[in-house]
Write an enzyme that holds these catalytic residues in place. Structure first.
Site, mmCIF file in Angstrom:
data_model
loop_
_atom_site.group_PDB
_atom_site.id
_atom_site.type_symbol
_atom_site.label_atom_id
_atom_site.label_comp_id
_atom_site.label_asym_id
_atom_site.label_seq_id
_atom_site.Cartn_x
_atom_site.Cartn_y
_atom_site.Cartn_z
ATOM 1 N N ALA A 92 63.777 139.789 94.182
ATOM 2 C CA ALA A 92 62.672 138.892 93.851
ATOM 3 C C ALA A 92 63.109 137.440 93.984
ATOM 4 C CB ALA A 92 62.160 139.177 92.441
ATOM 5 N N GLU A 93 64.313 137.118 93.507
ATOM 6 C CA GLU A 93 64.831 135.759 93.657
ATOM 7 C C GLU A 93 66.338 135.761 93.872
ATOM 8 O OE1 GLU A 93 60.945 134.261 92.372
ATOM 9 O OE2 GLU A 93 62.189 135.785 91.424
ATOM 10 N N THR A 94 66.761 134.794 94.661
ATOM 11 C CA THR A 94 68.177 134.433 94.765
ATOM 12 C C THR A 94 68.308 133.014 94.243
ATOM 13 O OG1 THR A 94 68.601 135.877 96.672
ATOM 14 C CG2 THR A 94 70.121 134.041 96.308
ATOM 15 N N HIS A 128 64.032 134.737 85.265
ATOM 16 C CA HIS A 128 65.114 135.723 85.229
ATOM 17 C C HIS A 128 66.288 135.281 86.082
ATOM 18 C CE1 HIS A 128 63.710 137.232 89.160
ATOM 19 N NE2 HIS A 128 64.803 137.961 89.213
#
Length: 276
Positions: A92-94, A128
């Site tokens: 979802a995210e880096t 997160h």
């Protein structure tokens, strides 16, 4: 690569209350707590970046919401390369971070430049992946008890509490009622909300439903969600599902235009949920 490595001893869970877990990766015959990513055509090149994957908001390994964390030791790579790395990570995210050159305040404080990328776009805020980044830094630097993240959403503060939990301070989003979006949201998720809130310039809209059961019964249509004016949609209801634990509210989050169909858990959503 090479011969089989020796057995890896089990690793105890993190003592931090948010229970982020760094996954240990086996590279060749050596055990490392992070993967070294080498940029360029040769694995003998000079540019090496540490990579960690952290499961945030969970006490159970391989649950929660995973995020990748990479330190940019020589300044941020070009945006195109950052996006390519995030796309290959397919999380979802880096989060990409670097130390700010001028450090101010106590030795226990650290100022950081932080950016987040989904597999398709850079985003202005992510909860997160911020927690994952803070956990990674504080695990490696136990003397640090406060982090000041400089981001597109301003300065975000993460503090280590006396009981070793991490406390994040995030902005409160001011949303406006948008009754004109109720029908479109209902068509996109298969349930008609009672209210919809959104403000021009904000990434996410918030749709409120009559009960937690409605949230469980949502049938999102990613094509229709992609046509909504906001890039992301938070769907929430007060209370708990029948027979479940007691919660203040439940929610789900969809952002197909950002490369995220449904996020397992979304820290930035609380910036809209809590004020409303």
């Amino acid at each position: 690569l090479g011969s089989a490595p020796p057995p890896v001893p089990p690793r105890s869970a993190s003592p931090l209350a948010q229970k982020a877990l760094r996954v240990q990766l086996q590279i060749g015959a050596q055990l490392r707590s992070s993967l070294q990513l080498r940029m360029g055509k040769s694995f003998d090149g000079p540019d090496v970046y540490a990579f960690s994957q952290v499961d945030a908001f969970t006490a159970v390994p391989f649950t929660g919401n995973p995020a990748a964390v990479m330190e940019m030791t020589k300044g941020f790579l070009p945006d195109k390369q950052l996006q390519q790395i995030a796309a290959e990570n397919n999380l979802a995210e880096t989060s990409f971070w670097q130390r700010r050159p001028a450090q101010e305040g106590a030795p226990s404080e650290l100022s950081i430049d932080l950016r987040w990328f989904t597999p398709t776009v850079e985003v202005e805020l992510c909860g997160h992946a911020t927690l994952a980044c803070a956990h990674t830094i504080m695990e490696e630097q136990p003397a640090v008890s406060k982090l000041l993240f400089h981001t597109l959403s301003g300065i975000l503060t993460v503090t280590r509490l006396p009981d070793n939990r991490l406390q994040m301070e995030f902005p409160a989003h001011v949303l406006q009622p948008r009754p004109d979006l109720i029908d479109a949201v209902g068509s996109a998720v298969g349930q008609v909300p009672t209210e919809v809130f959104w403000a021009e310039g904000q990434r996410d809209a918030l749709a409120l439903f009559a009960s937690p059961t409605h949230i469980l019964d949502l049938t999102p249509d990613m094509s229709k969600l992609s046509e909504l004016p906001p890039r992301g949609l938070i769907c929430s209801a007060a209370g708990s599902p029948p027979g479940g634990p007691a919660y203040d509210f439940v929610y789900r989050f969809f952002a197909p235009r950002c490369g995220i169909t449904e996020d397992p858990t979304t820290g930035s959503a609380q910036c809209s949920l809590v004020p409303v």
